[in-house]
Design a protein around this motif. Structure first.
Motif, PDB file in Angstrom:
ATOM      1  N   VAL A 125       0.881  -1.207   0.009  1.00  0.00           N
ATOM      2  CA  VAL A 125      -0.033  -0.088  -0.093  1.00  0.00           C
ATOM      3  C   VAL A 125       0.722   1.143   0.082  1.00  0.00           C
ATOM      4  CG1 VAL A 125      -2.110  -1.195   1.099  1.00  0.00           C
ATOM      5  CG2 VAL A 125      -0.192  -0.025   2.522  1.00  0.00           C
ATOM      6  N   GLY A 126       0.435   2.105  -0.730  1.00  0.00           N
ATOM      7  CA  GLY A 126       1.210   3.582  -0.963  1.00  0.00           C
ATOM      8  C   GLY A 126       2.105   3.847  -1.977  1.00  0.00           C
ATOM      9  N   LYS A 127       3.266   3.878  -1.862  1.00  0.00           N
ATOM     10  CA  LYS A 127       4.134   4.407  -3.096  1.00  0.00           C
ATOM     11  C   LYS A 127       4.895   3.082  -3.633  1.00  0.00           C
ATOM     12  CE  LYS A 127       8.067   7.537  -4.099  1.00  0.00           C
ATOM     13  NZ  LYS A 127       8.651   8.995  -3.905  1.00  0.00           N
ATOM     14  N   TRP A 128       4.906   2.808  -4.902  1.00  0.00           N
ATOM     15  CA  TRP A 128       5.555   2.000  -5.681  1.00  0.00           C
ATOM     16  C   TRP A 128       6.783   2.530  -6.366  1.00  0.00           C
ATOM     17  CZ3 TRP A 128       7.059  -2.747  -6.209  1.00  0.00           C
ATOM     18  CH2 TRP A 128       7.456  -3.436  -7.211  1.00  0.00           C
ATOM     19  N   HIS A 129       6.622   3.476  -7.105  1.00  0.00           N
ATOM     20  CA  HIS A 129       7.777   4.158  -7.899  1.00  0.00           C
ATOM     21  C   HIS A 129       8.700   3.222  -8.749  1.00  0.00           C
ATOM     22  CE1 HIS A 129      10.357   7.936  -7.706  1.00  0.00           C
ATOM     23  NE2 HIS A 129      10.217   7.673  -8.947  1.00  0.00           N
ATOM     24  N   LEU A 130       8.373   2.166  -9.090  1.00  0.00           N
ATOM     25  CA  LEU A 130       9.166   1.207  -9.756  1.00  0.00           C
ATOM     26  C   LEU A 130       8.582   0.918 -11.305  1.00  0.00           C
ATOM     27  CD1 LEU A 130      10.694  -0.819  -6.953  1.00  0.00           C
ATOM     28  CD2 LEU A 130      11.803   0.800  -8.115  1.00  0.00           C
ATOM     29  N   GLY A 131       7.701   1.441 -11.698  1.00  0.00           N
ATOM     30  CA  GLY A 131       7.095   1.166 -12.897  1.00  0.00           C
ATOM     31  C   GLY A 131       5.613   1.034 -13.129  1.00  0.00           C
ATOM     32  N   ASP A 132       4.867   1.979 -13.859  1.00  0.00           N
ATOM     33  CA  ASP A 132       3.450   2.050 -13.559  1.00  0.00           C
ATOM     34  C   ASP A 132       2.501   1.104 -14.740  1.00  0.00           C
ATOM     35  OD1 ASP A 132       3.282   3.682 -11.431  1.00  0.00           O
ATOM     36  OD2 ASP A 132       3.884   5.352 -12.691  1.00  0.00           O
ATOM     37  N   ASN A 133       3.501   0.704 -15.640  1.00  0.00           N
ATOM     38  CA  ASN A 133       2.871   0.123 -16.648  1.00  0.00           C
ATOM     39  C   ASN A 133       3.376  -1.330 -16.942  1.00  0.00           C
ATOM     40  OD1 ASN A 133       3.418   2.947 -17.845  1.00  0.00           O
ATOM     41  ND2 ASN A 133       1.465   2.420 -18.607  1.00  0.00           N
ATOM     42  N   TYR A 134       2.455  -2.083 -17.431  1.00  0.00           N
ATOM     43  CA  TYR A 134       2.761  -3.680 -17.686  1.00  0.00           C
ATOM     44  C   TYR A 134       4.117  -3.651 -18.537  1.00  0.00           C
ATOM     45  CZ  TYR A 134       2.578  -8.339 -19.145  1.00  0.00           C
ATOM     46  OH  TYR A 134       2.953  -9.769 -19.221  1.00  0.00           O
ATOM     47  N   PRO A 135       5.059  -4.510 -17.990  1.00  0.00           N
ATOM     48  CA  PRO A 135       4.959  -5.578 -16.874  1.00  0.00           C
ATOM     49  C   PRO A 135       5.848  -5.196 -15.832  1.00  0.00           C
ATOM     50  CG  PRO A 135       6.761  -6.151 -18.604  1.00  0.00           C
ATOM     51  CD  PRO A 135       6.157  -4.616 -18.969  1.00  0.00           C
ATOM     52  N   PHE A 136       5.722  -3.814 -15.287  1.00  0.00           N
ATOM     53  CA  PHE A 136       6.646  -3.508 -14.335  1.00  0.00           C
ATOM     54  C   PHE A 136       5.820  -3.059 -13.042  1.00  0.00           C
ATOM     55  CE2 PHE A 136       8.292  -2.067 -18.324  1.00  0.00           C
ATOM     56  CZ  PHE A 136       9.547  -3.061 -18.569  1.00  0.00           C
ATOM     57  N   GLY A 481      -3.354   1.604 -22.271  1.00  0.00           N
ATOM     58  CA  GLY A 481      -2.432   1.787 -21.344  1.00  0.00           C
ATOM     59  C   GLY A 481      -2.048   3.409 -21.421  1.00  0.00           C
ATOM     60  N   ILE A 482      -1.664   3.924 -20.441  1.00  0.00           N
ATOM     61  CA  ILE A 482      -1.516   5.544 -20.447  1.00  0.00           C
ATOM     62  C   ILE A 482      -0.031   5.466 -19.990  1.00  0.00           C
ATOM     63  CG2 ILE A 482      -1.815   7.726 -19.145  1.00  0.00           C
ATOM     64  CD1 ILE A 482      -4.287   6.740 -20.581  1.00  0.00           C
ATOM     65  N   LEU A 483       0.691   6.399 -20.995  1.00  0.00           N
ATOM     66  CA  LEU A 483       1.902   6.895 -20.672  1.00  0.00           C
ATOM     67  C   LEU A 483       2.227   7.900 -20.274  1.00  0.00           C
ATOM     68  CD1 LEU A 483       3.577   5.589 -24.339  1.00  0.00           C
ATOM     69  CD2 LEU A 483       3.262   4.111 -22.180  1.00  0.00           C
ATOM     70  N   THR A 484       2.779   8.276 -19.222  1.00  0.00           N
ATOM     71  CA  THR A 484       3.006   9.559 -18.539  1.00  0.00           C
ATOM     72  C   THR A 484       4.389  10.000 -18.597  1.00  0.00           C
ATOM     73  OG1 THR A 484       3.908   8.644 -16.300  1.00  0.00           O
ATOM     74  CG2 THR A 484       1.564   8.368 -16.790  1.00  0.00           C
ATOM     75  N   LEU A 502       9.802  17.622 -23.631  1.00  0.00           N
ATOM     76  CA  LEU A 502       9.949  17.115 -24.738  1.00  0.00           C
ATOM     77  C   LEU A 502      10.786  15.595 -24.515  1.00  0.00           C
ATOM     78  CD1 LEU A 502      10.160  19.644 -27.418  1.00  0.00           C
ATOM     79  CD2 LEU A 502       8.035  18.594 -26.959  1.00  0.00           C
ATOM     80  N   GLY A 503      10.263  14.551 -24.999  1.00  0.00           N
ATOM     81  CA  GLY A 503      10.976  13.418 -24.980  1.00  0.00           C
ATOM     82  C   GLY A 503      10.620  12.107 -25.603  1.00  0.00           C
ATOM     83  N   ILE A 504      10.891  11.022 -25.438  1.00  0.00           N
ATOM     84  CA  ILE A 504      10.710   9.814 -25.967  1.00  0.00           C
ATOM     85  C   ILE A 504      10.348   8.908 -25.103  1.00  0.00           C
ATOM     86  CG2 ILE A 504      11.767   7.919 -27.271  1.00  0.00           C
ATOM     87  CD1 ILE A 504      13.812   9.883 -28.351  1.00  0.00           C
ATOM     88  N   TRP A 505       9.011   8.151 -25.456  1.00  0.00           N
ATOM     89  CA  TRP A 505       8.665   6.967 -24.598  1.00  0.00           C
ATOM     90  C   TRP A 505       9.182   5.589 -25.273  1.00  0.00           C
ATOM     91  CZ3 TRP A 505       4.502  10.500 -25.140  1.00  0.00           C
ATOM     92  CH2 TRP A 505       4.116  11.111 -23.912  1.00  0.00           C
ATOM     93  N   TYR A 580       0.258  13.297 -21.200  1.00  0.00           N
ATOM     94  CA  TYR A 580      -0.319  11.776 -21.168  1.00  0.00           C
ATOM     95  C   TYR A 580      -0.429  11.260 -22.385  1.00  0.00           C
ATOM     96  CZ  TYR A 580      -1.172  12.833 -16.239  1.00  0.00           C
ATOM     97  OH  TYR A 580      -1.122  13.161 -14.953  1.00  0.00           O
ATOM     98  N   LEU A 581      -0.127   9.956 -22.967  1.00  0.00           N
ATOM     99  CA  LEU A 581      -0.336   9.530 -24.159  1.00  0.00           C
ATOM    100  C   LEU A 581      -0.999   8.200 -23.910  1.00  0.00           C
ATOM    101  CD1 LEU A 581      -0.016   9.954 -27.095  1.00  0.00           C
ATOM    102  CD2 LEU A 581       2.076   8.424 -27.226  1.00  0.00           C
ATOM    103  N   GLU A 582      -2.297   7.955 -24.444  1.00  0.00           N
ATOM    104  CA  GLU A 582      -3.046   6.599 -24.131  1.00  0.00           C
ATOM    105  C   GLU A 582      -2.880   5.956 -25.590  1.00  0.00           C
ATOM    106  OE1 GLU A 582      -7.448   6.448 -22.990  1.00  0.00           O
ATOM    107  OE2 GLU A 582      -7.541   6.074 -25.038  1.00  0.00           O
TER     108      GLU A 582
END
Length: 587
Positions: A125-136, A481-484, A502-505, A580-582
């Motif tokens: 519960v709380g803060k993860w901060h090691l990846g918000d999208n699959y598979p992380f 999925g949502i890229l942030t 500006l940057g790259i996903w 954000y980019l969906e």
């Protein structure tokens, strides 16, 4: 993703577990790991703070083994990676707090995975901060239950848009992700996370469990319930201690004092919630079968009392990395004892595995050592080496790094490779506040430690996981999925909260197919703006005809493979980025 781990089998002990001669417990011990965010060493009563009220944690400290020489990384994501894997963060792919540097490789084996494979119920519960999208996500890294916020902090651009667009109130009624589904609880974030922690304890009291309570407070924004803010509103910081010119906090400005009052209020709220957890353990008759650990993730971010340590969060000086660590277990771990040997986050995984009698997986190249026998008083602390580092962007050998050996510490803070006099050498036993540089008086030792620092950096830099992680899009596990901006990479993301970041996903497409993309802004896009998306050599654009906050690109055929995605809004005056980019794979 976990094939290396799948072939590793653990023969777990049968019957009782004897953790200490004082007590034999009848089943596998529960583990509760509590960690707070940006709470410095001096933010507790038991570490000498004359103002902050933390009675529950102080009482916990009084009945714990206190690791008084414990170190984390200078910032939060690297600490979390090392804590969960027993490895230096760079080996896991985590080298920053954003800029595509805070995603832990899914191939890494976490303490949650190991315990889960051995009969434990696991939750965060709380803060993860090691990846918000699959598979992380936590669910892919061993946590059977998760209730977490996004990115590195509630209300940051890596968090859910519902929180990011409420900068003055994001800590209240925070939108969270529960087992990868959005939920909308009411209340203050720390209280909400504690409510979930208590439910987890009650639901799993009959089974051994591992619960990671990872509070995001007192990380900024410094938002807190009024009753806790009122506790410190009249605090003046005008005592002799506050005015001591030899201490860094004597230079606190009015803004620093205002921040400290809020942090102390948040700390007291945390303390009340830790008290709730400890009370529930007692209520459920779990005290004699539960290991409780409390620590913080790094030093304090804002200037205030920190006992005298040099530096703040982000620094490899002691003020950035030296944190409190408490471990207790009623009847089977000694009470009210200091352990002064050098210990660190990489030691937690092997220590806990020894505590519950699970063999350390041979497939893991660990950097830590179990200190459980030291905690029990059965072994003296051996001399050991510990490496610590962090800088924004990619790792550098001499920008913000340190090597510890015994009582000595070599610091490279903007040092020059060929000039040892630009380094700092400190005897921490004699000089815990790092005031006396010994480089010139003991240059041979400094050079010896520099050689160890160099070889460690070279070894870590060769890690295959250090390359940017690729988020898998269009899978059945996360579609859309949502890229942030949390994972947007490149030199243009330094101003990650502003329009012009500006940057790259970096993503991976697992199946050929048609994909839809939606660029999402937080305010209306001016009419006439040209909106673009680029996926490798594929580029699409369109003009905005109304002042919408989103622009959609549909029916883009992508073949299986790796892609670097760029998206931006272009006018005559400026080039701005979506927040954000969906990404949606069509069925």
């Amino acid at each position: 993703m976990k094939r290396i781990f799948r072939i590793f089998s653990v023969i777990f002990f049968a019957g009782s577990v004897n953790l200490h001669a004082q007590k034999t417990i009848s089943k596998k011990p529960n583990i509760i790991l509590i960690m707070t965010d940006d709470q410095g060493y001096g933010d507790f009563g038991f570490t000498g703070n004359p103002y902050v009220k933390t009675p529950n944690i102080d009482n916990l400290a009084a009945r714990s083994v206190r690791l008084t020489n414990f170190h984390n990384s200078p910032v939060c994501a690297p600490t979390r990676a090392s804590l969960l894997t027993g490895r230096y963060a760079q080996r896991t792919g985590v080298h920053d707090t954003y800029n595509n540097g805070a995603i832990m490789a899914t191939e890494e084996i976490t303490i949650a995975e190991i315990l889960g494979q051995n009969g434990y119920k696991t939750g965060i519960v709380g803060k993860w901060h090691l990846g918000d999208n699959y598979p992380f996500r936590p669910s892919e890294q061993g946590f059977q239950y998760s209730l977490v916020h996004g990115g590195g902090g509630i209300g940051q651009p890596g968090d859910l848009i519902e929180n990011f667009t409420r900068p003055d109130s994001s800590y209240f009624n925070t939108v969270l992700s529960e087992n990868n589904k959005h939920v909308f609880p009411k209340g203050y974030c720390t209280d909400i996370f504690t409510d979930a922690a208590l439910d987890f304890v009650k639901e799993n009291k009959s089974a051994p469990f591992f619960l990671y309570v990872s509070y995001n407070a007192p990380h900024d924004p410094l938002q807190l319930p009024k009753k806790y803010e009122d506790l410190y509103k009249d605090l003046k910081f005008d005592s002799d201690l506050d005015k001591d010119p030899k201490k860094s906090w004597s230079k606190m400005l009015e803004k620093d004092k205002e921040n400290a009052r809020k942090v102390y209020g948040m700390a007291t709220n945390i303390d009340d919630n830790v008290g709730r957890i400890l009370a529930e353990i007692k209520k459920q008759n779990l005290e004699e079968n539960t290991i409780v650990i409390f620590l913080t993730d790094n030093g304090n971010q804002q200037l205030r009392f920190n006992t005298g340590f040099r530096g703040l969060k982000g620094s490899v000086y002691e003020g950035g990395t030296h944190v409190p660590f408490l471990i207790s277990g009623k009847g089977f771990i000694p009470e009210n004892k200091d352990l002064n040997g050098l210990t660190a986050h990489v030691d937690l995984l092997p220590t806990l595995l020894e505590a519950v009698n699970i063999p350390f997986p041979k497939t893991i190249k660990g950097d830590g050592k179990s200190v459980f026998k030291q905690i029990l008083g059965k072994q003296e602390a051996p001399q050991r080496t510990f490496y610590n580092t962090w800088n924004r962007g990619w790792p550098e050998p001499y920008r913000n790094a340190a090597i510890y050996q015994g009582n000595y510490k070599l610091v490279a803070s903007e040092a020059t490779q060929d000039d040892i006099n630009t380094f700092g050498l400190f005897n921490l036993k004699m000089d815990p506040f790092e005031e006396n540089n010994l480089v010139k008086s003991d240059i041979d030792l400094a050079l010896k430690l520099k050689n160890i620092l160099d070889s460690t950096f070279k070894d870590i830099s060769a890690s295959p996981h250090l390359s940017p992680r690729r988020i898998e899009v269009g899978t059945i596990h996360e579609n859309p999925g949502i890229l942030t901006r949390q994972d947007l990479g490149g030199t243009g993301v330094r101003n990650w909260t502003g329009d012009n970041a500006l940057g790259i996903w970096t993503v991976r497409v697992l199946e050929d197919g048609f994909y839809d993309f939606k660029a999402i802004n937080i305010k209306p896009i001016p009419k006439g703006t040209r909106s673009l998306i680029r996926l490798g050599q594929i580029q699409r654009s369109k003009f905005v005809n109304d002042e919408s906050k989103t622009v959609s690109f549909t029916n883009i055929f992508l073949k299986k493979g790796d892609y670097d995605i760029e998206s931006w809004f272009e006018t005559v005056a400026a080039i701005n980025s979506p927040y954000y980019l969906e990404v949606l794979k069509q069925k």
